[in-house]
Design a protein around this motif. Structure first.
Motif, PDB file in Angstrom:
ATOM      1  N   GLN A  80       2.192   1.126   6.685  1.00 31.93           N
ATOM      2  CA  GLN A  80       0.873   1.715   6.457  1.00 31.93           C
ATOM      3  C   GLN A  80       0.760   2.939   7.356  1.00 31.93           C
ATOM      4  N   ALA A  81       0.606   4.104   6.733  1.00 31.62           N
ATOM      5  CA  ALA A  81       0.658   5.369   7.472  1.00 31.62           C
ATOM      6  C   ALA A  81      -0.702   6.055   7.469  1.00 31.62           C
ATOM      7  N   ILE A  82      -0.894   6.925   8.452  1.00 30.11           N
ATOM      8  CA  ILE A  82      -2.122   7.708   8.577  1.00 30.11           C
ATOM      9  C   ILE A  82      -1.747   9.174   8.793  1.00 30.11           C
ATOM     10  N   TRP A  83      -2.523  10.073   8.181  1.00 27.98           N
ATOM     11  CA  TRP A  83      -2.300  11.515   8.321  1.00 27.98           C
ATOM     12  C   TRP A  83      -3.117  12.027   9.511  1.00 27.98           C
ATOM     13  N   LEU A  84      -2.453  12.754  10.413  1.00 25.07           N
ATOM     14  CA  LEU A  84      -3.077  13.125  11.685  1.00 25.07           C
ATOM     15  C   LEU A  84      -2.887  14.606  11.987  1.00 25.07           C
ATOM     16  N   ARG A  85      -3.966  15.235  12.432  1.00 29.34           N
ATOM     17  CA  ARG A  85      -3.913  16.618  12.934  1.00 29.34           C
ATOM     18  C   ARG A  85      -4.262  16.613  14.419  1.00 29.34           C
ATOM     19  N   ILE A 427       5.304   6.219  -2.384  1.00 33.30           N
ATOM     20  CA  ILE A 427       4.413   5.869  -1.280  1.00 33.30           C
ATOM     21  C   ILE A 427       3.081   6.576  -1.514  1.00 33.30           C
ATOM     22  N   PRO A 428       2.157   5.945  -2.223  1.00 32.50           N
ATOM     23  CA  PRO A 428       0.905   6.622  -2.567  1.00 32.50           C
ATOM     24  C   PRO A 428       0.086   6.991  -1.331  1.00 32.50           C
ATOM     25  N   ALA A 429      -0.525   8.163  -1.392  1.00 29.82           N
ATOM     26  CA  ALA A 429      -1.484   8.589  -0.371  1.00 29.82           C
ATOM     27  C   ALA A 429      -2.886   8.389  -0.938  1.00 29.82           C
ATOM     28  N   LEU A 430      -3.699   7.625  -0.231  1.00 28.12           N
ATOM     29  CA  LEU A 430      -5.053   7.322  -0.681  1.00 28.12           C
ATOM     30  C   LEU A 430      -6.075   8.052   0.183  1.00 28.12           C
ATOM     31  N   ALA A 431      -7.184   8.405  -0.418  1.00 31.79           N
ATOM     32  CA  ALA A 431      -8.297   9.009   0.312  1.00 31.79           C
ATOM     33  C   ALA A 431      -9.423   7.993   0.387  1.00 31.79           C
ATOM     34  N   HIS A 463      -2.921   6.708   4.298  1.00 32.56           N
ATOM     35  CA  HIS A 463      -4.355   6.981   4.203  1.00 32.56           C
ATOM     36  C   HIS A 463      -4.672   8.362   4.756  1.00 32.56           C
ATOM     37  N   PHE A 464      -5.388   9.133   3.979  1.00 34.90           N
ATOM     38  CA  PHE A 464      -5.866  10.434   4.418  1.00 34.90           C
ATOM     39  C   PHE A 464      -7.361  10.299   4.730  1.00 34.90           C
ATOM     40  N   ALA A 465      -7.760  10.571   5.932  1.00 43.09           N
ATOM     41  CA  ALA A 465      -6.999  11.039   7.079  1.00 43.09           C
ATOM     42  C   ALA A 465      -7.653  10.437   8.309  1.00 43.09           C
ATOM     43  N   PHE A 466      -6.985  10.552   9.458  1.00 43.01           N
ATOM     44  CA  PHE A 466      -7.540  10.035  10.706  1.00 43.01           C
ATOM     45  C   PHE A 466      -8.889  10.681  11.016  1.00 43.01           C
ATOM     46  N   SER A 467      -9.022  11.958  10.727  1.00 39.52           N
ATOM     47  CA  SER A 467     -10.274  12.671  11.024  1.00 39.52           C
ATOM     48  C   SER A 467     -11.442  12.120  10.213  1.00 39.52           C
ATOM     49  N   TRP A 468     -11.177  11.602   9.014  1.00 33.54           N
ATOM     50  CA  TRP A 468     -12.243  11.004   8.212  1.00 33.54           C
ATOM     51  C   TRP A 468     -12.690   9.675   8.809  1.00 33.54           C
ATOM     52  N   GLN A 469     -11.740   8.941   9.354  1.00 36.45           N
ATOM     53  CA  GLN A 469     -12.064   7.632   9.912  1.00 36.45           C
ATOM     54  C   GLN A 469     -12.729   7.740  11.282  1.00 36.45           C
TER      55      GLN A 469
END
Length: 482
Positions: A80-85, A427-431, A463-469
């Motif tokens: 389970q991955a997370i997109w991070l800036r 590997i689907p990316a979900l929003a 999951h996109f994205a850490f900033s949303w969470q």
């Protein structure tokens, strides 16, 4: 036989006790929910120890890392991955650690870390060989290597850290460089993408440009020196407009009019007639029956016009000019579309091969509908032919459809799964957000449950994205006072 069974049972119980009570195992006091997430009390305890007791904090880090590994190994969702800036403010002591602790607490075991986006690179200002500026702006942090730190700290926590890069979108600042104007992708109306895309900030480059490839190669090599666990290529496409501009149905809509792409297309001609008609098609945006007559007059020694992939009819030269014209104008259209798409395919193939040769996985991030046919002869203007990307890549479809339920997300993934080869991981990316709907999308839990039901073989999701969470935490990091 009975003794053997009892012995095995005893051994199994013994191993379970060791695992459960080991300092690096799963302690019964560590509460993990169905998504491998920590409780609020554990999160607060960890943050408190990080600031007050480094030794106890490091012990807890190891416990949580092993706990995450244990939980994921038994979960249907293995990864389970997370997109991070990251931001310049993350050069502050403890910032990277705090971010990654929050990520582990949410049950993620992979981070997709943005290292090149919007014309900025996640490299130290004093060690940045690229043509782009560093993300890091504060004067006292010229030697801080956030990418290397994130990889090191991620590994301490049992996280894989992938480098996530924009690919053909080089950022607005690149468009301002006088010496790079011929590198920019241009359509038949003379536009570059900064005057085409709504936000006016995206600078797409010509994938056939040697200069673009050289600039990107220097960037990629610098990133690979940090040895990320994987590399994800994003923006592997052309720009998308709005309304009628979202469809390419005329050669002038295609982003093939930069010098390198234009010449590469003309070079696809296999005889003089073929090259003449290709050049005329590009120059005028169409051909006429008179152009065919002129080609015959200029090159009487040749038979039918030829270019790569074209198989002329046996009796073609005996047909009327009108009949030949009707066929050739359609074939030229599909030739130019294929040429545009092939530029993107060649670009991702070249750079992903460089990554894979170092033993590092590479992946492509794409829109599932980026390769769609529109009407009889039109195409999505992005021309993202992901179904022709190398089979060795991980496929990361951005499944962001929003229709208030999971139907449209599942349909997007279904389209990708149906196109993949047997060896291509999807590997689907979900929003979305945990525990609540977001922008007409169900919660992440609901989306993942639907994917599990529809695609039992999928065991990795992002999951996109850490900033949303973590919007407040993200805002504080973005606009901090150094």
């Amino acid at each position: 036989m009975l003794k053997k069974v009892n012995y095995l049972r005893s051994l199994s119980c013994f191993l379970a006790i060791i695992l459960w009570s080991s300092p690096l195992g799963i302690n019964s006091s560590l509460a993990v929910n169905d998504n491998c997430q920590l409780s609020e009390s554990e999160i607060k305890q960890q943050e408190n120890l990080r600031q007050t007791s480094p030794q106890e904090y490091n012990i807890l880090l190891q416990k949580y890392a092993e706990q995450l590994r244990f939980c994921r190994s038994r979960h249907w969702l293995q990864e389970q991955a997370i997109w991070l800036r990251l931001y310049s403010c993350d050069t502050r002591p403890g910032s990277i650690e705090s971010i990654l602790d929050r990520i582990v607490a949410k049950g993620y075991n992979i981070v997709y870390l943005e290292v090149f986006a919007d014309g900025q690179v996640l490299l130290p200002p004093n060690n940045n060989p690229t043509v782009w500026d560093s993300v890091i702006k504060n004067p006292g942090a010229g030697n801080v290597d956030l990418l290397a730190q994130a990889i090191e700290q991620g590994h301490k926590r049992g996280l894989k850290v992938y480098a996530w890069l924009f690919s053909l979108n080089f950022g607005y600042a690149y468009s301002l460089k006088p010496e790079r104007q011929e590198v920019l992708a241009r359509n038949g109306k003379g536009q570059d993408s900064t005057s085409f895309v709504d936000d006016r900030s995206q600078t797409f480059v010509d994938p056939y440009s040697n200069q673009a490839r050289q600039d990107y190669l220097i960037l990629l090599e610098a990133i690979l020196q940090r040895r990320p666990d994987g590399v994800l290529f994003d923006y592997i496409r052309y720009p998308r407009g709005t309304g009628v501009d979202s469809v390419a149905d005329n050669v002038q809509d295609l982003w093939i009019f930069s010098p390198a792409s234009r010449q590469a297309l003309i070079n696809r001609g296999l005889n003089n007639k073929g090259k003449f008609l290709i050049e005329r098609y590009l120059t005028r945006g169409q051909i006429s029956p008179d152009d065919i007559v002129e080609a015959d007059r200029l090159y009487p020694q040749e038979t039918a016009p030829l270019w790569q992939g074209r198989i002329p009819l046996e009796e073609e030269m005996k047909q009327s000019v009108k009949t030949r014209f009707d066929r050739l104008k359609l074939e030229l259209w599909f030739l130019t579309v294929a040429h545009a798409a092939q530029g993107v395919i060649d670009y991702i193939s070249y750079f992903s091969a460089l990554v894979e040769r170092q033993g590092i996985p590479a992946g492509a991030v794409f829109f599932p509908d980026g390769n769609r046919l529109v009407g009889n002869q039109g195409f999505d203007s992005r021309l993202q032919a992901w179904d022709s990307f190398p089979a060795s890549l991980e496929w990361h479809p951005m499944s962001y459809a929003n229709c208030n339920d999971t139907t449209c997300v599942v349909n997007q993934i279904k389209r990708v799964v149906a196109s993949r080869g047997n060896q291509t991981p999807v590997i689907p990316a979900l929003a979305g957000l945990w525990g609540q709907p977001y922008n007409n999308r169900p919660s992440l839990e609901v989306q993942m449950a639907a994917i599990r039901l529809a695609f039992p073989s999928i065991d990795s999701i992002s999951h996109f994205a850490f900033s949303w969470q973590e919007p407040q935490f993200d805002r504080a990091r973005r606009f901090c006072q150094m």
